[in-house]
Design a protein around this motif. Structure first.
Motif, PDB file in Angstrom:
ATOM      1  N   THR A  37      19.172   7.003  -2.111  1.00  0.00           N
ATOM      2  CA  THR A  37      19.761   6.767  -3.424  1.00  0.00           C
ATOM      3  C   THR A  37      18.681   6.945  -4.496  1.00  0.00           C
ATOM      4  OG1 THR A  37      19.263   4.415  -3.399  1.00  0.00           O
ATOM      5  CG2 THR A  37      21.373   5.092  -2.454  1.00  0.00           C
ATOM      6  N   THR A  38      19.120   7.151  -5.720  1.00  0.00           N
ATOM      7  CA  THR A  38      18.174   7.293  -6.835  1.00  0.00           C
ATOM      8  C   THR A  38      17.345   6.032  -6.983  1.00  0.00           C
ATOM      9  OG1 THR A  38      19.981   8.499  -7.882  1.00  0.00           O
ATOM     10  CG2 THR A  38      18.046   8.114  -9.200  1.00  0.00           C
ATOM     11  N   LYS A  39      17.951   4.884  -6.717  1.00  0.00           N
ATOM     12  CA  LYS A  39      17.234   3.613  -6.810  1.00  0.00           C
ATOM     13  C   LYS A  39      16.093   3.550  -5.794  1.00  0.00           C
ATOM     14  CE  LYS A  39      17.934  -1.358  -6.454  1.00  0.00           C
ATOM     15  NZ  LYS A  39      18.862  -2.423  -6.093  1.00  0.00           N
ATOM     16  N   GLN A  40      16.358   3.988  -4.557  1.00  0.00           N
ATOM     17  CA  GLN A  40      15.310   3.990  -3.529  1.00  0.00           C
ATOM     18  C   GLN A  40      14.152   4.893  -3.928  1.00  0.00           C
ATOM     19  OE1 GLN A  40      17.826   5.161  -0.220  1.00  0.00           O
ATOM     20  NE2 GLN A  40      17.190   3.361   0.906  1.00  0.00           N
ATOM     21  N   ILE A  41      14.476   6.090  -4.416  1.00  0.00           N
ATOM     22  CA  ILE A  41      13.442   7.044  -4.816  1.00  0.00           C
ATOM     23  C   ILE A  41      12.596   6.454  -5.940  1.00  0.00           C
ATOM     24  CG2 ILE A  41      13.052   9.297  -5.870  1.00  0.00           C
ATOM     25  CD1 ILE A  41      15.629  10.232  -4.420  1.00  0.00           C
ATOM     26  N   ARG A  42      13.246   5.829  -6.893  1.00  0.00           N
ATOM     27  CA  ARG A  42      12.552   5.245  -8.051  1.00  0.00           C
ATOM     28  C   ARG A  42      11.653   4.078  -7.625  1.00  0.00           C
ATOM     29  NH1 ARG A  42      16.936   4.679 -10.751  1.00  0.00           N
ATOM     30  NH2 ARG A  42      17.193   2.469 -10.332  1.00  0.00           N
ATOM     31  N   GLU A  43      12.140   3.237  -6.714  1.00  0.00           N
ATOM     32  CA  GLU A  43      11.371   2.061  -6.310  1.00  0.00           C
ATOM     33  C   GLU A  43      10.179   2.400  -5.423  1.00  0.00           C
ATOM     34  OE1 GLU A  43      14.299  -0.580  -4.648  1.00  0.00           O
ATOM     35  OE2 GLU A  43      14.754  -1.453  -6.610  1.00  0.00           O
ATOM     36  N   HIS A  44      10.214   3.573  -4.777  1.00  0.00           N
ATOM     37  CA  HIS A  44       9.092   3.956  -3.914  1.00  0.00           C
ATOM     38  C   HIS A  44       8.041   4.777  -4.635  1.00  0.00           C
ATOM     39  CE1 HIS A  44      11.560   3.290  -0.017  1.00  0.00           C
ATOM     40  NE2 HIS A  44      11.043   2.182  -0.488  1.00  0.00           N
ATOM     41  N   ARG A  45       8.120   4.854  -5.950  1.00  0.00           N
ATOM     42  CA  ARG A  45       7.117   5.563  -6.740  1.00  0.00           C
ATOM     43  C   ARG A  45       5.816   4.764  -6.778  1.00  0.00           C
ATOM     44  NH1 ARG A  45      10.270   6.778 -12.011  1.00  0.00           N
ATOM     45  NH2 ARG A  45      11.592   8.273 -10.960  1.00  0.00           N
ATOM     46  N   GLY A  46       4.696   5.447  -6.839  1.00  0.00           N
ATOM     47  CA  GLY A  46       3.417   4.776  -7.077  1.00  0.00           C
ATOM     48  C   GLY A  46       2.890   4.026  -5.876  1.00  0.00           C
ATOM     49  N   THR A  47       2.035   3.050  -6.152  1.00  0.00           N
ATOM     50  CA  THR A  47       1.371   2.311  -5.078  1.00  0.00           C
ATOM     51  C   THR A  47       1.797   0.851  -5.103  1.00  0.00           C
ATOM     52  OG1 THR A  47      -0.493   1.868  -6.525  1.00  0.00           O
ATOM     53  CG2 THR A  47      -0.665   3.785  -5.104  1.00  0.00           C
ATOM     54  N   ASN A  48       1.500   0.166  -3.998  1.00  0.00           N
ATOM     55  CA  ASN A  48       1.770  -1.258  -3.860  1.00  0.00           C
ATOM     56  C   ASN A  48       0.529  -1.949  -3.334  1.00  0.00           C
ATOM     57  OD1 ASN A  48       4.212  -2.111  -4.777  1.00  0.00           O
ATOM     58  ND2 ASN A  48       5.254  -2.047  -2.818  1.00  0.00           N
ATOM     59  N   VAL A  49       0.532  -3.268  -3.377  1.00  0.00           N
ATOM     60  CA  VAL A  49      -0.575  -4.052  -2.823  1.00  0.00           C
ATOM     61  C   VAL A  49      -0.073  -4.746  -1.566  1.00  0.00           C
ATOM     62  CG1 VAL A  49      -2.135  -5.966  -3.265  1.00  0.00           C
ATOM     63  CG2 VAL A  49      -1.590  -4.383  -5.088  1.00  0.00           C
ATOM     64  N   LEU A  50      -0.870  -4.685  -0.498  1.00  0.00           N
ATOM     65  CA  LEU A  50      -0.503  -5.343   0.752  1.00  0.00           C
ATOM     66  C   LEU A  50      -0.560  -6.861   0.603  1.00  0.00           C
ATOM     67  CD1 LEU A  50      -2.417  -3.375   3.529  1.00  0.00           C
ATOM     68  CD2 LEU A  50       0.023  -3.520   3.245  1.00  0.00           C
ATOM     69  N   PHE A  51       0.205  -7.568   1.439  1.00  0.00           N
ATOM     70  CA  PHE A  51       0.080  -9.014   1.511  1.00  0.00           C
ATOM     71  C   PHE A  51      -1.328  -9.361   1.981  1.00  0.00           C
ATOM     72  CE2 PHE A  51       4.735  -8.642   2.121  1.00  0.00           C
ATOM     73  CZ  PHE A  51       5.112  -9.399   1.030  1.00  0.00           C
ATOM     74  N   LYS A  52      -1.793 -10.544   1.627  1.00  0.00           N
ATOM     75  CA  LYS A  52      -3.185 -10.915   1.885  1.00  0.00           C
ATOM     76  C   LYS A  52      -3.563 -10.815   3.366  1.00  0.00           C
ATOM     77  CE  LYS A  52      -6.589 -14.560   1.156  1.00  0.00           C
ATOM     78  NZ  LYS A  52      -7.265 -14.146   2.351  1.00  0.00           N
ATOM     79  N   THR A  53      -2.710 -11.319   4.254  1.00  0.00           N
ATOM     80  CA  THR A  53      -3.059 -11.317   5.676  1.00  0.00           C
ATOM     81  C   THR A  53      -3.124  -9.892   6.231  1.00  0.00           C
ATOM     82  OG1 THR A  53      -0.728 -11.732   6.114  1.00  0.00           O
ATOM     83  CG2 THR A  53      -2.206 -13.606   6.210  1.00  0.00           C
ATOM     84  N   ASP A  54      -2.198  -9.022   5.799  1.00  0.00           N
ATOM     85  CA  ASP A  54      -2.244  -7.634   6.239  1.00  0.00           C
ATOM     86  C   ASP A  54      -3.480  -6.943   5.670  1.00  0.00           C
ATOM     87  OD1 ASP A  54       0.159  -7.951   7.575  1.00  0.00           O
ATOM     88  OD2 ASP A  54       1.342  -7.300   5.847  1.00  0.00           O
ATOM     89  N   GLY A  55      -3.796  -7.246   4.427  1.00  0.00           N
ATOM     90  CA  GLY A  55      -4.968  -6.662   3.788  1.00  0.00           C
ATOM     91  C   GLY A  55      -6.252  -7.064   4.480  1.00  0.00           C
ATOM     92  N   ASP A  56      -6.320  -8.303   4.946  1.00  0.00           N
ATOM     93  CA  ASP A  56      -7.517  -8.761   5.658  1.00  0.00           C
ATOM     94  C   ASP A  56      -7.708  -7.987   6.954  1.00  0.00           C
ATOM     95  OD1 ASP A  56      -7.941 -10.578   3.655  1.00  0.00           O
ATOM     96  OD2 ASP A  56      -7.137 -12.298   4.747  1.00  0.00           O
ATOM     97  N   ASN A  57      -6.608  -7.666   7.635  1.00  0.00           N
ATOM     98  CA  ASN A  57      -6.714  -6.866   8.861  1.00  0.00           C
ATOM     99  C   ASN A  57      -7.196  -5.457   8.559  1.00  0.00           C
ATOM    100  OD1 ASN A  57      -5.819  -8.950  10.468  1.00  0.00           O
ATOM    101  ND2 ASN A  57      -3.672  -8.345  10.327  1.00  0.00           N
ATOM    102  N   ILE A  58      -6.718  -4.859   7.492  1.00  0.00           N
ATOM    103  CA  ILE A  58      -7.116  -3.504   7.122  1.00  0.00           C
ATOM    104  C   ILE A  58      -8.576  -3.471   6.697  1.00  0.00           C
ATOM    105  CG2 ILE A  58      -6.728  -1.640   5.455  1.00  0.00           C
ATOM    106  CD1 ILE A  58      -4.571  -1.838   7.588  1.00  0.00           C
ATOM    107  N   LYS A  59      -9.043  -4.520   6.018  1.00  0.00           N
ATOM    108  CA  LYS A  59     -10.429  -4.550   5.540  1.00  0.00           C
ATOM    109  C   LYS A  59     -11.434  -4.497   6.683  1.00  0.00           C
ATOM    110  CE  LYS A  59      -9.705  -7.309   1.617  1.00  0.00           C
ATOM    111  NZ  LYS A  59     -10.102  -8.473   0.880  1.00  0.00           N
ATOM    112  N   LYS A  60     -11.020  -4.891   7.883  1.00  0.00           N
ATOM    113  CA  LYS A  60     -11.926  -4.802   9.034  1.00  0.00           C
ATOM    114  C   LYS A  60     -12.293  -3.354   9.337  1.00  0.00           C
ATOM    115  CE  LYS A  60     -10.100  -8.986  11.104  1.00  0.00           C
ATOM    116  NZ  LYS A  60      -9.114  -9.503  12.036  1.00  0.00           N
ATOM    117  N   TYR A  61     -11.419  -2.423   8.983  1.00  0.00           N
ATOM    118  CA  TYR A  61     -11.704  -1.002   9.209  1.00  0.00           C
ATOM    119  C   TYR A  61     -12.731  -0.464   8.216  1.00  0.00           C
ATOM    120  CZ  TYR A  61      -7.480  -1.140  12.065  1.00  0.00           C
ATOM    121  OH  TYR A  61      -6.536  -1.433  13.013  1.00  0.00           O
ATOM    122  N   PHE A  62     -12.906  -1.163   7.080  1.00  0.00           N
ATOM    123  CA  PHE A  62     -13.835  -0.747   6.039  1.00  0.00           C
ATOM    124  C   PHE A  62     -15.119  -1.570   6.113  1.00  0.00           C
ATOM    125  CE2 PHE A  62      -9.775   0.583   4.256  1.00  0.00           C
ATOM    126  CZ  PHE A  62     -10.080   1.798   3.672  1.00  0.00           C
TER     127      PHE A  62
END
Length: 66
Positions: A37-62
């Motif tokens: 839908t047009t709404k889905q396409i519009r809402e998936h534009r740009g970037t988002n920020v991960l939740f803190k716990t998920d972000g902490d797991n990803i930071k281990k790779y960096f």
């Protein structure tokens, strides 16, 4: 001891902001737009920020740089 390397898959998919949060590109925008839908396409534009716990797991790779 050898150098610690960043996971190359993570550096392509995520960025760490100045405040330490993890940004990611939203999925579902490559093909098959006619099904979404047009709404889905519009809402998936740009970037988002991960939740803190998920972000902490990803930071281990960096490890050396994040």
């Amino acid at each position: 001891m050898p150098k610690l390397k960043t996971k190359s898959g993570a550096k392509k998919r995520f960025k760490i902001t100045a405040s330490g949060k993890v940004k990611y590109q939203q999925s579902g925008k490559r093909h098959g737009m006619i099904k979404r839908t047009t709404k889905q396409i519009r809402e998936h534009r740009g970037t988002n920020v991960l939740f803190k716990t998920d972000g902490d797991n990803i930071k281990k790779y960096f490890l050396p740089n994040g």
